[in-house]
Structures are given as C-alpha cells and as structure tokens.
Design a protein around this motif. Structure first.
Motif, PDB file in Angstrom:
ATOM      1  N   ASN A  81      -5.923  15.959   1.495  1.00 57.09           N
ATOM      2  CA  ASN A  81      -5.019  16.808   0.719  1.00 57.09           C
ATOM      3  C   ASN A  81      -4.079  15.999  -0.176  1.00 57.09           C
ATOM      4  O   ASN A  81      -2.916  16.346  -0.363  1.00 57.09           O
ATOM      5  N   VAL A  82      -4.596  14.877  -0.703  1.00 57.76           N
ATOM      6  CA  VAL A  82      -3.823  13.989  -1.572  1.00 57.76           C
ATOM      7  C   VAL A  82      -4.431  14.020  -2.964  1.00 57.76           C
ATOM      8  O   VAL A  82      -5.647  13.966  -3.117  1.00 57.76           O
ATOM      9  N   HIS A  83      -3.592  14.095  -3.987  1.00 59.00           N
ATOM     10  CA  HIS A  83      -4.064  14.107  -5.373  1.00 59.00           C
ATOM     11  C   HIS A  83      -4.477  12.688  -5.785  1.00 59.00           C
ATOM     12  O   HIS A  83      -3.729  11.743  -5.543  1.00 59.00           O
ATOM     13  N   PRO A  84      -5.650  12.491  -6.378  1.00 58.10           N
ATOM     14  CA  PRO A  84      -6.099  11.149  -6.784  1.00 58.10           C
ATOM     15  C   PRO A  84      -5.136  10.508  -7.786  1.00 58.10           C
ATOM     16  O   PRO A  84      -4.558  11.191  -8.636  1.00 58.10           O
ATOM     17  N   SER A  85      -4.997   9.184  -7.675  1.00 60.39           N
ATOM     18  CA  SER A  85      -4.102   8.457  -8.584  1.00 60.39           C
ATOM     19  C   SER A  85      -4.462   6.984  -8.631  1.00 60.39           C
ATOM     20  O   SER A  85      -5.220   6.474  -7.802  1.00 60.39           O
ATOM     21  N   ILE A  86      -3.887   6.332  -9.626  1.00 57.94           N
ATOM     22  CA  ILE A  86      -3.908   4.878  -9.738  1.00 57.94           C
ATOM     23  C   ILE A  86      -2.474   4.460 -10.057  1.00 57.94           C
ATOM     24  O   ILE A  86      -1.594   5.303 -10.227  1.00 57.94           O
ATOM     25  N   ALA A  87      -2.244   3.163 -10.158  1.00 52.04           N
ATOM     26  CA  ALA A  87      -0.937   2.665 -10.580  1.00 52.04           C
ATOM     27  C   ALA A  87      -1.138   1.684 -11.720  1.00 52.04           C
ATOM     28  O   ALA A  87      -2.159   0.998 -11.787  1.00 52.04           O
ATOM     29  N   ARG A  88      -0.162   1.643 -12.604  1.00 48.53           N
ATOM     30  CA  ARG A  88      -0.161   0.658 -13.681  1.00 48.53           C
ATOM     31  C   ARG A  88       0.980  -0.304 -13.387  1.00 48.53           C
ATOM     32  O   ARG A  88       2.137   0.104 -13.276  1.00 48.53           O
ATOM     33  N   MET A 127      -5.718  -0.209  -8.440  1.00 48.57           N
ATOM     34  CA  MET A 127      -6.349   0.968  -7.901  1.00 48.57           C
ATOM     35  C   MET A 127      -6.863   0.662  -6.512  1.00 48.57           C
ATOM     36  O   MET A 127      -6.945  -0.499  -6.114  1.00 48.57           O
ATOM     37  N   SER A 128      -7.202   1.718  -5.801  1.00 48.61           N
ATOM     38  CA  SER A 128      -7.740   1.547  -4.459  1.00 48.61           C
ATOM     39  C   SER A 128      -8.569   2.771  -4.092  1.00 48.61           C
ATOM     40  O   SER A 128      -8.488   3.815  -4.746  1.00 48.61           O
ATOM     41  N   ASP A 129      -9.347   2.614  -3.051  1.00 48.35           N
ATOM     42  CA  ASP A 129     -10.050   3.719  -2.400  1.00 48.35           C
ATOM     43  C   ASP A 129     -10.852   4.583  -3.366  1.00 48.35           C
ATOM     44  O   ASP A 129     -10.732   5.796  -3.373  1.00 48.35           O
ATOM     45  N   VAL A 189       6.350  -3.434  -3.662  1.00 48.83           N
ATOM     46  CA  VAL A 189       5.159  -3.062  -2.893  1.00 48.83           C
ATOM     47  C   VAL A 189       4.590  -1.800  -3.528  1.00 48.83           C
ATOM     48  O   VAL A 189       5.318  -0.833  -3.756  1.00 48.83           O
ATOM     49  N   VAL A 190       3.277  -1.832  -3.806  1.00 48.35           N
ATOM     50  CA  VAL A 190       2.628  -0.712  -4.497  1.00 48.35           C
ATOM     51  C   VAL A 190       1.349  -0.314  -3.775  1.00 48.35           C
ATOM     52  O   VAL A 190       0.499  -1.154  -3.502  1.00 48.35           O
ATOM     53  N   ASN A 191       1.251   0.972  -3.469  1.00 47.37           N
ATOM     54  CA  ASN A 191      -0.027   1.562  -3.091  1.00 47.37           C
ATOM     55  C   ASN A 191      -0.349   2.540  -4.205  1.00 47.37           C
ATOM     56  O   ASN A 191       0.394   3.505  -4.418  1.00 47.37           O
ATOM     57  N   PRO A 192      -1.434   2.298  -4.958  1.00 45.19           N
ATOM     58  CA  PRO A 192      -1.754   3.159  -6.097  1.00 45.19           C
ATOM     59  C   PRO A 192      -2.276   4.533  -5.704  1.00 45.19           C
ATOM     60  O   PRO A 192      -2.516   5.373  -6.567  1.00 45.19           O
ATOM     61  N   GLY A 193      -2.438   4.780  -4.412  1.00 43.38           N
ATOM     62  CA  GLY A 193      -3.084   6.007  -3.967  1.00 43.38           C
ATOM     63  C   GLY A 193      -4.586   5.829  -4.022  1.00 43.38           C
ATOM     64  O   GLY A 193      -5.089   4.726  -4.190  1.00 43.38           O
ATOM     65  N   ALA A 194      -5.313   6.893  -3.878  1.00 40.53           N
ATOM     66  CA  ALA A 194      -6.776   6.837  -3.868  1.00 40.53           C
ATOM     67  C   ALA A 194      -7.322   7.356  -5.187  1.00 40.53           C
ATOM     68  O   ALA A 194      -6.983   8.450  -5.617  1.00 40.53           O
ATOM     69  N   ALA A 195      -8.178   6.546  -5.822  1.00 39.44           N
ATOM     70  CA  ALA A 195      -8.767   6.930  -7.106  1.00 39.44           C
ATOM     71  C   ALA A 195     -10.091   7.663  -6.939  1.00 39.44           C
ATOM     72  O   ALA A 195     -10.625   8.194  -7.897  1.00 39.44           O
ATOM     73  N   GLY A 196     -10.617   7.700  -5.735  1.00 39.52           N
ATOM     74  CA  GLY A 196     -11.939   8.266  -5.505  1.00 39.52           C
ATOM     75  C   GLY A 196     -11.929   9.730  -5.128  1.00 39.52           C
ATOM     76  O   GLY A 196     -11.061  10.488  -5.574  1.00 39.52           O
ATOM     77  N   PRO A 197     -12.885  10.131  -4.277  1.00 41.62           N
ATOM     78  CA  PRO A 197     -12.982  11.537  -3.886  1.00 41.62           C
ATOM     79  C   PRO A 197     -11.684  12.031  -3.247  1.00 41.62           C
ATOM     80  O   PRO A 197     -11.022  11.303  -2.519  1.00 41.62           O
ATOM     81  N   ARG A 198     -11.358  13.254  -3.544  1.00 36.90           N
ATOM     82  CA  ARG A 198     -10.137  13.845  -3.009  1.00 36.90           C
ATOM     83  C   ARG A 198     -10.278  14.024  -1.503  1.00 36.90           C
ATOM     84  O   ARG A 198     -11.204  14.674  -1.029  1.00 36.90           O
ATOM     85  N   ARG A 199      -9.342  13.444  -0.752  1.00 33.84           N
ATOM     86  CA  ARG A 199      -9.360  13.514   0.710  1.00 33.84           C
ATOM     87  C   ARG A 199      -7.935  13.665   1.207  1.00 33.84           C
ATOM     88  O   ARG A 199      -6.987  13.334   0.511  1.00 33.84           O
TER      89      ARG A 199
END
Length: 152
Positions: free
Chosen positions: A126-133, A1-3, A114-124
């Motif tokens: 215009n990106v939908h929050p996500s994580i990666a497994r 996860m990130s952000d 290479v993996v960017n899980p997206g941002a798990a925190g506040p919605r910013r």
C-alpha cells in the motif's frame, strides 16, 4: 532508486532525464533492469535480499566519492529492519542511501543525510512508487522524493 523488482516504469525515463548517475539500492530484479537504466545514465547497483548475491553486476555495498562527499549505498537488509538511526550508527558516510522497506524517507542528522527513495517497482505494501533525486553541490547534499504514477 531501489526495489524495482524487475519493473522499469516508463515514467522513470522522464523522472531521471538529465541525471549524471543512477544509484540503485537493491532488489533490482535482473540484468534487463540495469540495461534499461543504462540508456538513461551510468548505473551503480547493489544487491538486495531478493537478488542473487553472486551476480557480478551487483555489489554488496558501494562507497563512492561524489562531489567531495562520501556516499554509501546498500539495500539495508543487512541491518534487519533498517532505520536512519541504525544506518547512521553503522556507516560513516556523509550520505547513506538504502532501500528494503519500500518507504520513502529523507532524514538529516546534522550535515549527514539518509535517503530511502522508496520502491520504484511494482506497487506493494500500500505504498505509492517513488524514486529520489540527490543533488550534491559545494560539498552539500540535498534530496527530494519524486512520486511515480501507475497502478502496477
């Protein structure tokens, strides 16, 4: 996860159920985030551009041997505008995990991932929050993006 940016979404607990380890690629937002995540699984975290670089709970980068693969974790801001190509050129790891852009990405280059899980925190942005497994088995890594709900 990130952000996570100081937000631990309630749906993270279900999304992360059963994981052996949580890797956080920076912009954590404080010790309380790490404490909540540790209730799920052990956490290894790096600092991002909005975290204090001197925080003893956050590394500048992580290089871990997981399941026989070398896994690198950094926020990505050290490259300015990180891309999978820039990260592959900079780091020799089998799996590279980064954040910073808030854009979920899974990029395979031969055997490397290479993996960017997206941002798990506040919605910013215009990106939908996500994580990666990330799943590592038989010296092979696979990743999937897991969307998170919520309007925050």
């Amino acid at each position: 996860m990130s952000d996570t940016h100081a937000l631990v979404r309630p749906e993270l607990f279900g999304a992360l159920a059963g994981v052996e380890l949580i890797l956080h690629a920076g912009d954590v937002g404080g010790q309380s985030v790490l404490d909540e995540l540790r209730a799920i699984a052990p956490v290894h975290a790096v600092y991002g551009n909005v975290d204090p670089a001197g925080d003893p709970h956050l590394a500048a980068r992580l290089d871990l041997d997981l399941g026989g693969l070398m896994v690198h974790v950094s926020h990505g801001h050290e490259l300015g505008a990180p891309t999978p190509e820039k990260l592959l050129a900079r780091y020799d790891a089998d799996v590279i995990i980064f954040g910073h852009t808030h854009q979920a990405v899974i990029h395979r280059a031969g055997p490397r991932l290479v993996v960017n899980p997206g941002a798990a925190g506040p919605r910013r942005f215009n990106v939908h929050p996500s994580i990666a497994r990330l799943t590592i088995a038989n010296h092979h890594a696979e990743a999937e993006i897991i969307p998170l709900g919520g309007q925050v």
